[in-house]
Design a protein around this motif. Structure first.
Motif, PDB file in Angstrom:
ATOM      1  N   GLU A 359       0.847  -1.190   0.000  1.00  8.25           N
ATOM      2  CA  GLU A 359       0.000   0.000   0.000  1.00  8.25           C
ATOM      3  C   GLU A 359       0.888   1.247   0.000  1.00  8.25           C
ATOM      4  O   GLU A 359       1.923   1.271   0.659  1.00  8.25           O
ATOM      5  CB  GLU A 359      -0.868  -0.030   1.264  1.00  8.25           C
ATOM      6  N   GLY A 360       0.446   2.258  -0.710  1.00  6.25           N
ATOM      7  CA  GLY A 360       1.206   3.501  -0.738  1.00  6.25           C
ATOM      8  C   GLY A 360       2.201   3.563  -1.878  1.00  6.25           C
ATOM      9  O   GLY A 360       2.972   4.503  -1.979  1.00  6.25           O
ATOM     10  N   THR A 361       2.228   2.531  -2.738  1.00  5.65           N
ATOM     11  CA  THR A 361       3.176   2.543  -3.862  1.00  5.65           C
ATOM     12  C   THR A 361       2.421   2.610  -5.193  1.00  5.65           C
ATOM     13  O   THR A 361       2.963   2.249  -6.227  1.00  5.65           O
ATOM     14  CB  THR A 361       4.053   1.284  -3.842  1.00  5.65           C
ATOM     15  N   GLU A 362       1.195   3.015  -5.168  1.00  2.17           N
ATOM     16  CA  GLU A 362       0.383   3.047  -6.391  1.00  2.17           C
ATOM     17  C   GLU A 362       0.869   4.148  -7.326  1.00  2.17           C
ATOM     18  O   GLU A 362       1.201   5.243  -6.886  1.00  2.17           O
ATOM     19  CB  GLU A 362      -1.102   3.292  -6.058  1.00  2.17           C
ATOM     20  N   THR A 363       0.949   3.832  -8.616  1.00  2.00           N
ATOM     21  CA  THR A 363       1.247   4.847  -9.634  1.00  2.00           C
ATOM     22  C   THR A 363       0.303   4.607 -10.803  1.00  2.00           C
ATOM     23  O   THR A 363      -0.136   3.475 -11.029  1.00  2.00           O
ATOM     24  CB  THR A 363       2.688   4.760 -10.169  1.00  2.00           C
ATOM     25  N   VAL A 364       0.051   5.687 -11.550  1.00  2.00           N
ATOM     26  CA  VAL A 364      -0.853   5.559 -12.695  1.00  2.00           C
ATOM     27  C   VAL A 364      -0.030   5.631 -13.978  1.00  2.00           C
ATOM     28  O   VAL A 364       0.895   6.425 -14.106  1.00  2.00           O
ATOM     29  CB  VAL A 364      -1.928   6.662 -12.649  1.00  2.00           C
ATOM     30  N   LEU A 365      -0.349   4.734 -14.900  1.00  2.00           N
ATOM     31  CA  LEU A 365       0.318   4.698 -16.196  1.00  2.00           C
ATOM     32  C   LEU A 365      -0.754   4.968 -17.247  1.00  2.00           C
ATOM     33  O   LEU A 365      -1.770   4.277 -17.292  1.00  2.00           O
ATOM     34  CB  LEU A 365       0.918   3.296 -16.389  1.00  2.00           C
ATOM     35  N   HIS A 366      -0.559   6.008 -18.081  1.00  2.00           N
ATOM     36  CA  HIS A 366      -1.551   6.331 -19.107  1.00  2.00           C
ATOM     37  C   HIS A 366      -1.241   5.531 -20.361  1.00  2.00           C
ATOM     38  O   HIS A 366      -0.258   5.789 -21.045  1.00  2.00           O
ATOM     39  CB  HIS A 366      -1.525   7.834 -19.408  1.00  2.00           C
ATOM     40  N   VAL A 367      -2.060   4.559 -20.627  1.00  3.26           N
ATOM     41  CA  VAL A 367      -1.890   3.759 -21.843  1.00  3.26           C
ATOM     42  C   VAL A 367      -3.248   3.557 -22.509  1.00  3.26           C
ATOM     43  O   VAL A 367      -4.291   3.576 -21.853  1.00  3.26           O
ATOM     44  CB  VAL A 367      -1.266   2.372 -21.561  1.00  3.26           C
ATOM     45  N   GLU A 368      -3.197   3.337 -23.811  1.00  2.25           N
ATOM     46  CA  GLU A 368      -4.452   3.156 -24.562  1.00  2.25           C
ATOM     47  C   GLU A 368      -4.874   1.698 -24.620  1.00  2.25           C
ATOM     48  O   GLU A 368      -5.989   1.394 -25.010  1.00  2.25           O
ATOM     49  CB  GLU A 368      -4.259   3.662 -25.998  1.00  2.25           C
ATOM     50  N   MET A 369      -3.923   0.825 -24.298  1.00  4.15           N
ATOM     51  CA  MET A 369      -4.237  -0.586 -24.504  1.00  4.15           C
ATOM     52  C   MET A 369      -3.494  -1.412 -23.452  1.00  4.15           C
ATOM     53  O   MET A 369      -2.379  -1.060 -23.064  1.00  4.15           O
ATOM     54  CB  MET A 369      -3.770  -1.002 -25.909  1.00  4.15           C
ATOM     55  N   VAL A 370      -4.121  -2.471 -23.010  1.00  5.36           N
ATOM     56  CA  VAL A 370      -3.438  -3.405 -22.117  1.00  5.36           C
ATOM     57  C   VAL A 370      -3.550  -4.801 -22.727  1.00  5.36           C
ATOM     58  O   VAL A 370      -4.603  -5.173 -23.261  1.00  5.36           O
ATOM     59  CB  VAL A 370      -4.006  -3.349 -20.675  1.00  5.36           C
ATOM     60  N   VAL A 371      -2.427  -5.533 -22.707  1.00  3.45           N
ATOM     61  CA  VAL A 371      -2.419  -6.885 -23.289  1.00  3.45           C
ATOM     62  C   VAL A 371      -1.936  -7.874 -22.237  1.00  3.45           C
ATOM     63  O   VAL A 371      -0.797  -7.770 -21.780  1.00  3.45           O
ATOM     64  CB  VAL A 371      -1.489  -6.963 -24.515  1.00  3.45           C
ATOM     65  N   PRO A 372      -2.779  -8.776 -21.818  1.00  4.31           N
ATOM     66  CA  PRO A 372      -2.297  -9.788 -20.882  1.00  4.31           C
ATOM     67  C   PRO A 372      -1.465 -10.855 -21.608  1.00  4.31           C
ATOM     68  O   PRO A 372      -1.849 -11.300 -22.683  1.00  4.31           O
ATOM     69  CB  PRO A 372      -3.576 -10.384 -20.307  1.00  4.31           C
ATOM     70  N   ALA A 373      -0.345 -11.209 -21.030  1.00  8.07           N
ATOM     71  CA  ALA A 373       0.467 -12.322 -21.550  1.00  8.07           C
ATOM     72  C   ALA A 373       0.932 -13.094 -20.324  1.00  8.07           C
ATOM     73  O   ALA A 373       2.117 -13.154 -20.006  1.00  8.07           O
ATOM     74  CB  ALA A 373       1.640 -11.786 -22.359  1.00  8.07           C
ATOM     75  N   ILE A 374      -0.034 -13.615 -19.601  1.00 11.21           N
ATOM     76  CA  ILE A 374       0.263 -14.180 -18.285  1.00 11.21           C
ATOM     77  C   ILE A 374       0.290 -15.700 -18.293  1.00 11.21           C
ATOM     78  O   ILE A 374       0.222 -16.354 -17.267  1.00 11.21           O
ATOM     79  CB  ILE A 374      -0.759 -13.692 -17.239  1.00 11.21           C
ATOM     80  N   GLY A 375       0.382 -16.257 -19.490  1.00 14.39           N
ATOM     81  CA  GLY A 375       0.498 -17.699 -19.526  1.00 14.39           C
ATOM     82  C   GLY A 375      -0.741 -18.349 -20.118  1.00 14.39           C
ATOM     83  O   GLY A 375      -1.796 -17.729 -20.251  1.00 14.39           O
ATOM     84  N   GLU A 376      -0.540 -19.594 -20.517  1.00 18.96           N
ATOM     85  CA  GLU A 376      -1.590 -20.300 -21.222  1.00 18.96           C
ATOM     86  C   GLU A 376      -1.823 -21.645 -20.568  1.00 18.96           C
ATOM     87  O   GLU A 376      -0.956 -22.146 -19.852  1.00 18.96           O
ATOM     88  CB  GLU A 376      -1.190 -20.505 -22.690  1.00 18.96           C
ATOM     89  N   VAL A 377      -3.025 -22.186 -20.831  1.00 19.52           N
ATOM     90  CA  VAL A 377      -3.350 -23.519 -20.309  1.00 19.52           C
ATOM     91  C   VAL A 377      -3.726 -24.420 -21.480  1.00 19.52           C
ATOM     92  O   VAL A 377      -3.832 -23.982 -22.626  1.00 19.52           O
ATOM     93  CB  VAL A 377      -4.501 -23.456 -19.280  1.00 19.52           C
ATOM     94  N   VAL A 378      -3.898 -25.703 -21.181  1.00 20.80           N
ATOM     95  CA  VAL A 378      -4.202 -26.670 -22.233  1.00 20.80           C
ATOM     96  C   VAL A 378      -5.604 -26.417 -22.771  1.00 20.80           C
ATOM     97  O   VAL A 378      -6.558 -26.220 -22.023  1.00 20.80           O
ATOM     98  CB  VAL A 378      -4.096 -28.110 -21.686  1.00 20.80           C
ATOM     99  N   GLU A 379      -5.715 -26.397 -24.087  1.00 21.61           N
ATOM    100  CA  GLU A 379      -7.027 -26.340 -24.743  1.00 21.61           C
ATOM    101  C   GLU A 379      -7.660 -27.734 -24.592  1.00 21.61           C
ATOM    102  O   GLU A 379      -7.135 -28.709 -25.118  1.00 21.61           O
ATOM    103  CB  GLU A 379      -6.804 -25.974 -26.218  1.00 21.61           C
TER     104      GLU A 379
END
Lengths: 561, 335
Positions: A359-379
Motif C-alpha cells: 500500500e502507498g506505492t500506487e502509480t498511474v500509467l496512461h496507456v491506450e491498450m493493455v495486453v495480458p500475456a500471463i500464460g496459457e493452459v491446455v485447450e
C-alpha cells in the motif's frame, strides 16, 4: 660378463623387479563425471562430448552426437535460455563457454551441407505409436521413436509442423528457413505426418488408442488464461499469444499510441518488441518478477533469455519490475490508463510463497491498450476425459499420465515446463520410456545426475580466454524479417571450443603421464577401455596422488586400496 | 614385433609391452624407491628423457643415488656411476676427459642434490666449471639434506625448519639466507646456467636440450619439493613447486656468460603465505608469536627482492609465463 673385483654394478632397468605398488594405500582411478553443461540440459545434450569431437576436427560427428539427444539444434541454439551455459564451470574463471554458438554452428552446418540424421529409416520393427501435436515435444518424441524403430503417426491441427516455434516465436529470433529445414528433415524419417487433424474434431482419443500401442500427447498450452482486474476488462481486450500468432500469420498488429503488456515471459517480451518495431511509441512491460542482472535472484527474474531482455531494453521497451496492475482506468468500456502497485513474492504461511502488494506505492500509467500475456493452459478439446477440470496434465517425471496406462504427455501441456528445450527433453524421455515398456527394458531415469564442481578441477592449467561474442544487428538495422543475432565462423568456433575445461572427462593432455615420478602412468596406443588415453600401472604406482591433484579435468580420483 | 594393444577391458593391456611402446625415452625406470610424490625423482626422469640416450651420468651421494640403485638393482637405463658425496663433478670431469681422449661425443651429465652441490661437492663443481669441461651439471634442489634426515644445507631457505635449524626461543627456523648459488656459478662465466622447477616440465625439457647442445660447462638448478622434508602431502608437491615460482621465492632464470638472458615472468605474483602455509617446515611462521609475523614479512621481502632484481613481473598475458607455461591442450603437450 667379466666380474668386477671392486665396487658394485647392476644391469639397466632392473629396478622393475621391485614392485613399488605394494607401498600404496590409495590408488588413482579414472572417473568420468557428468559435466555440468550436460547435466543441466533439459534436452539431455552432452555439450562436452560434441565439443570434444569438434576439437578433433570432425564437425559432422559432433553434430551426430548432438542429434542423438536433440533433433533440432539450429532451433534450440537460437531460442533456448542455455541452461548449459548457466551451469558451465568456466563462469568461475572468466565467462562460460558460448555453447549455444557452437550448437548453432553445428546446426547451421548440418542444414547447409544436408547432413542426414544417423537414423536407419528402413527400420520399422517396433509397435506403432501416435504422437499428438507437432511442436518441439511431439517432433522430438516422433524422432526418437523412429530412431528406435517404431512406426510413428504425428497429428497436428495446424497445416504445418512446428507448434509454437512457428506460431509464437518471431522470425527475428528464429528464421523460418532454419525451422523449415530442421522440421522438414525430421519429418522425412518416415513419419506419417497428418496436418489439419484436430483431436476431438477429426479423430478421437479412443480411435487413436485403438490403432496404436502408445500415445504421446504434446498439444502444448494454447488457451490463454482468463484475465481481468477485479472483474473489469476493456471491451477490445486481446491476449498476447493470439496477437503474436496473428502477426506471424497475417502480418497485422494493433498500433495504439501506448500499450502495457502484463506478463514476464517470452510472449510478453517478444510481443513488446514486435509492437515497438511496428511503431507503438510507448511500450511498457509490467511484471511481478525482477529483472535479470548480476545480483538478481535467478528464481525471481523474468523467464526470458537474458540477451533477449537486454535487446528489448536497447530497443526502448520500458520494464516495470515487481509490479502488478491493481485497477483499470476506463472511460466507458475504453481503457485510458491503469494503476500499478509494487508487489513481491514473499514466503507466506505453510511454506508457500504469496504475492504481497504494498500500500502507498500506487502509480498511474496512461496507456491506450493493455495486453495480458500471463500464460496459457491446455485447450481441453478432445482431452476432456483425461484432463478433467485441470489446466494441465498431471504426470510423473517420464510423462506417464496416472490411470492411463498407454498415454504419456510432455511439453507445455504438463504445466511445469516452459522452454522449447524442456519440451524436446520430454519427447525424448517419453520415447525412451515407451520403447522400454514395449520391449520390457528398464525405464529411463529422469533424475539429475551429480556433476563435477569447479573446485575438483585444476585450473592452473587453463589460460584465461575471452568468450566469443555473436554478431548482432545494430539497433537501426533491426526490422521485422531479419534475424537479429548472427553465428560464428569456423575459426571463432574453434577458439571457443579451446576454452572448454572438459570437466570430468579426459582431455588427453598428458599431464598425468608427464608428472608421474614413478613412470606408473602409461600411455595407451589406442584409446583405453575407459575412454581415456592412459592406464595406471598398479604394479609400480605408489599412490602419491600427484596425477589426481594435477589432472586439469578432475578425471582422476584417489580411492582407498 | 609385438602388435599394439587393442581397445578392451583394463586388464587386457599388456603393461610390459605397453611400457616399451611409450613415445618417450626412458632414462629412469619404475621400481625406484623414492618416496611418494618425490620431486627429485620426477626431475631426474624429465632430465634423462630430454637428454638421453647418448649420455653418461655421474651421481653424488644423496637420495637420488640411494633410491635409484639399491644393489643389485638399478633404475637407470643409462651408464651411471656413483663414487662419493663430494666428487660428482670431479668424476664427471674424468669421464669427459676419457671420452675426449677416445674421440667420442657422448654427453656427460653430473648430478647432485643441493647438499652435494651447494656445500660438499662445491669445490669439485667450481673446478669442473673453471676447467671448461663439456659437462651439464644438474642440481636437484630440495633445500636440505633429506637423505640423512633433513639437516639444513646451504640451500635451505631462510626461516625453514629442519632438524638442525629448529624453531625455538633463539630463532624462527634457519637464521641464514639461501645461498645464491646461481650468482656464484655465473661468476665462472660459463656458456649457460639456468634454474627450473618440476612444476614446469616443458621448461625443464627445453633447458636440458639447450644445455646438452652447448659445447662446454653448463649448469641447471631444478627446484624439487621433498614431501617428507618439507612436510607436505605427497599429492601437492607440484602445487608447492608452482607456488614457489609464482611467489617469486624461486626465480626461474637463464644466464649466459654470467649475464641474465631470460626469466620466466610472473603474471600474477602470489603472496608468499600461499606457499608457506602449505608446508610444515614453515608452520612456526603461522603461530601467535610476533616474530612469526616479522619472519613472514621478511620472506615476502625476499620474494619481492627477487622479483625486482630479476625483473620477474610479467606484462600481461604471455604464453611462457607462470600462468601460461603449463597450459594444457587437448591431445597432449606441444613442446
Amino acid at each position: 660378463m667379466k666380474q668386477l673385483s671392486r665396487g658394485a654394478f647392476a644391469l639397466p632397468g632392473t629396478s622393475l623387479d621391485f614392485k613399488t605398488g605394494t607401498w600404496r594405500n590409495e590408488m588413482p582411478v579414472h572417473t568420468h563425471w557428468g559435466a555440468p553443461c550436460h547435466v543441466a540440459c533439459p534436452a539431455g545434450e552432452d555439450a562436452q562430448a560434441y565439443i570434444a569431437k569438434m576439437m578433433e576436427g570432425h564437425p559432422k560427428q559432433a553434430w551426430e552426437i548432438l542429434v542423438q539427444a536433440n533433433p533440432l539444434p539450429a532451433t534450440t541454439a537460437r531460442v533456448c535460455p542455455h541452461f548449459c551455459e548457466q551451469a558451465c564451470n568456466r563462469k568461475h574463471m572468466d565467462q562460460p563457454i558460448a555453447i549455444h554458438l557452437i550448437e548453432r554452428y553445428l546446426g547451421d552446418e548440418a542444414i547447409k551441407n544436408n547432413w542426414a540424421y544417423p537414423v536407419d529409416v528402413s527400420k520399422e520393427d517396433g509397435d506403432p505409436v501416435c504422437v499428438v501435436g507437432a511442436g518441439p515435444a511431439g517432433l522430438s518424441a516422433a524422432y526418437h521413436l523412429r530412431r528406435l524403430g517404431h512406426p510413428v503417426t504425428l497429428i497436428d491441427s495446424l497445416p504445418e509442423a512446428g507448434g509454437l516455434l512457428r506460431t509464437a516465436i518471431p522470425v527475428t529470433r528464429l528464421p523460418r528457413d532454419v525451422l523449415d529445414a530442421e522440421v522438414g528433415r525430421l519429418l522425412k524419417l518416415g513419419i506419417d505426418f497428418k496436418p489439419r487433424t484436430a483431436l476431438g474434431r477429426d479423430v478421437s482419443l479412443e480411435q487413436l488408442m485403438g490403432e496404436h500401442a502408445y500415445l504421446f500427447l504434446a498439444p502444448g498450452a494454447a488457451k490463454s488464461r482468463h484475465w481481468s482486474v477485479d472483474g473489469a476488462v476493456p471491451s477490445d481486450l486481446r491476449e498476447g499469444l493470439g496477437l503474436l500468432k496473428e502477426w506471424l500469420v497475417v502480418g497485422d498488429i494493433p498500433k495504439p499510441k501506448s500499450v502495457a503488456i502484463h506478463g514476464g515471459g517470452n510472449t510478453a517480451v517478444d510481443l513488446a518488441r514486435v509492437m515497438k518495431r511496428a511503431g507503438v511509441a510507448d511500450v511498457h512491460v509490467i511484471t511481478a518478477s525482477g529483472l535479470p542482472g548480476p545480483d538478481a535472484d535467478p528464481k525471481d527474474v523474468l523467464n526470458v533469455v537474458p540477451r533477449e531482455f537486454e535487446q528489448a531494453v536497447e530497443e526502448g521497451i520500458v520494464f516495470h519490475a515487481h509490479r502488478t496492475i491493481q485497477r483499470l482506468l476506463m472511460r466507458g468500456s475504453k481503457l485510458v490508463g491503469l494503476e500499478m502497485v509494487h508487489l513481491k513474492k514473499l514466503p507466506g504461511a505453510g511454506g508457500r510463497s504469496s504475492r504481497v502488494a504494498f500500500e502507498g506505492t500506487e502509480t498511474v500509467l496512461h496507456v491506450e491498450m493493455v495486453v495480458p500475456a500471463i500464460g496459457e493452459v491446455v485447450e481441453p478439446q478432445g482431452f476432456e476425459n483425461l484432463l478433467g477440470h485441470a489446466d494441465y496434465f498431471k504426470a510423473d517425471p517420464i510423462g506417464q499420465i496416472a490411470g492411463s496406462d498407454r498415454v504419456l504427455v510432455g511439453g507445455d501441456a504438463r504445466g511445469d515446463r516452459g522452454t522449447v528445450t524442456a519440451a524436446i527433453g520430454d519427447g525424448r524421455l517419453a520415447a525412451l520410456a515407451i520403447h522400454a515398456k514395449l520391449t520390457g527394458k528398464e525405464l529411463p531415469d529422469p533424475k539429475r545426475r551429480p556433476f563435477i564442481d569447479y573446485d575438483k578441477l585444476n585450473v592452473n592449467y587453463f589460460e584465461p580466454a575471452k568468450r566469443a561474442v555473436e554478431p548482432m544487428l545494430a539497433l537501426e538495422q533491426r526490422n521485422d524479417s531479419d534475424e537479429i543475432e548472427g553465428g560464428l565462423n569456423y575459426a571463432q568456433v574453434t577458439h571457443e571450443i579451446g576454452r572448454c575445461f572438459s570437466c570430468g572427462n579426459c582431455l588427453a593432455c598428458d599431464n598425468c603421464w608427464t608428472l608421474c615420478p614413478d613412470n606408473a602412468v602409461i600411455k595407451t596406443v589406442e584409446r583405453a577401455a575407459d575412454g581415456s588415453h592412459y592406464v595406471f600401472d598398479y604394479e609400480y604406482c605408489k599412490g602419491c596422488g600427484l596425477c589426481a591433484h594435477e589432472c586439469p579435468c578432475g578425471y582422476i580420483g584417489m580411492v582407498s586400496d | 614385433m609385438q602388435s599394439a594393444p587393442k581397445e578392451g577391458v583394463a586388464g587386457q593391456h599388456n603393461m610390459e609391452e605397453l611400457r616399451k611402446l611409450q613415445p618417450r625415452y626412458r632414462g629412469l625406470e619404475a621400481g625406484h624407491r623414492a618416496c611418494q610424490g618425490c620431486g627429485e625423482a620426477l626431475a631426474a626422469r624429465l632430465v634423462t628423457e630430454a637428454a638421453g640416450p647418448d649420455v653418461i651420468l655421474t651421481n653424488a651421494t644423496g637420495c637420488l643415488e640411494v633410491f635409484t640403485t639399491p644393489w643389485p638393482q638399478s633404475a637407470w637405463r643409462l651408464p651411471w656411476i656413483h663414487s662419493l658425496f663430494e666428487n660428482s663433478a670431479a668424476v664427471a670431469s674424468g669421464v669427459e676427459a676419457a671420452l675426449k681422449a677416445q674421440g667420442r661425443s657422448t654427453k656427460v651429465i653430473a648430478q647432485g642434490g643441493d647438499g652435494g652441490t651447494f656445500d660438499i661437492g662445491f669445490q669439485a663443481l667450481s673446478g669442473m666449471l673453471e676447467r671448461q669441461h663439456n659437462i651439464l651439471y644438474v642440481c636437484y634442489d630440495n633445500e636440505a639434506y633429506m637423505n640423512t634426515g633433513i639437516q639444513r644445507s646451504g640451500s635451505t631457505p631462510h626461516a625453514a625448519m629442519t632438524t638442525t635449524s629448529p624453531p625455538g626461543k633463539e630463532r624462527m627456523g634457519k637464521r641464514h639466507m639461501k645461498k645464491d648459488l646461481l650468482s656464484i656459478i655465473a661468476a665462472h662465466h660459463i656458456p649457460y646456467a639456468a634454474s627450473a622447477s618440476v612444476a614446469y616440465p616443458a621448461d625443464i625439457r627445453r633447458k636440458v636440450r639447450r644445455a646438452v647442445s652447448i659445447e662446454g660447462p653448463t649448469f641447471l638448478l631444478i627446484h624439487s619439493p621433498c614431501p617428507l622434508g618439507w612436510g607436505i602431502e605427497s599429492d601437492v608437491s607440484i602445487e608447492v613447486a608452482r607456488l614457489a615460482v609464482q611467489t617469486g621465492l624461486f626465480p626461474v632464470i637463464e644466464l649466459e656468460r654470467g649475464e641474465l638472458t631470460g626469466v620466466m615472468p610472473i603474471r600474477n605474483p602470489r603472496p608468499v603465505t600461499d606457499y608457506l602455509k602449505l608446508q610444515n617446515r614453515f608452520k612456526h611462521l603461522f603461530t601467535d608469536d610476533p616474530r612469526a609475523r616479522k619472519e613472514r614479512e621478511h620472506v615476502q621481502a625476499l620474494a619481492d627482492h627477487n622479483i625486482e632484481i630479476y625483473q620477474l613481473r610479467g606484462e600481461g598475458v604471455d604464453a611462457l609465463d607462470t600462468d601460461g607455461a603449463d597450459t594444457v591442450r587437448r591431445g597432449g603437450v606441444v613442446d
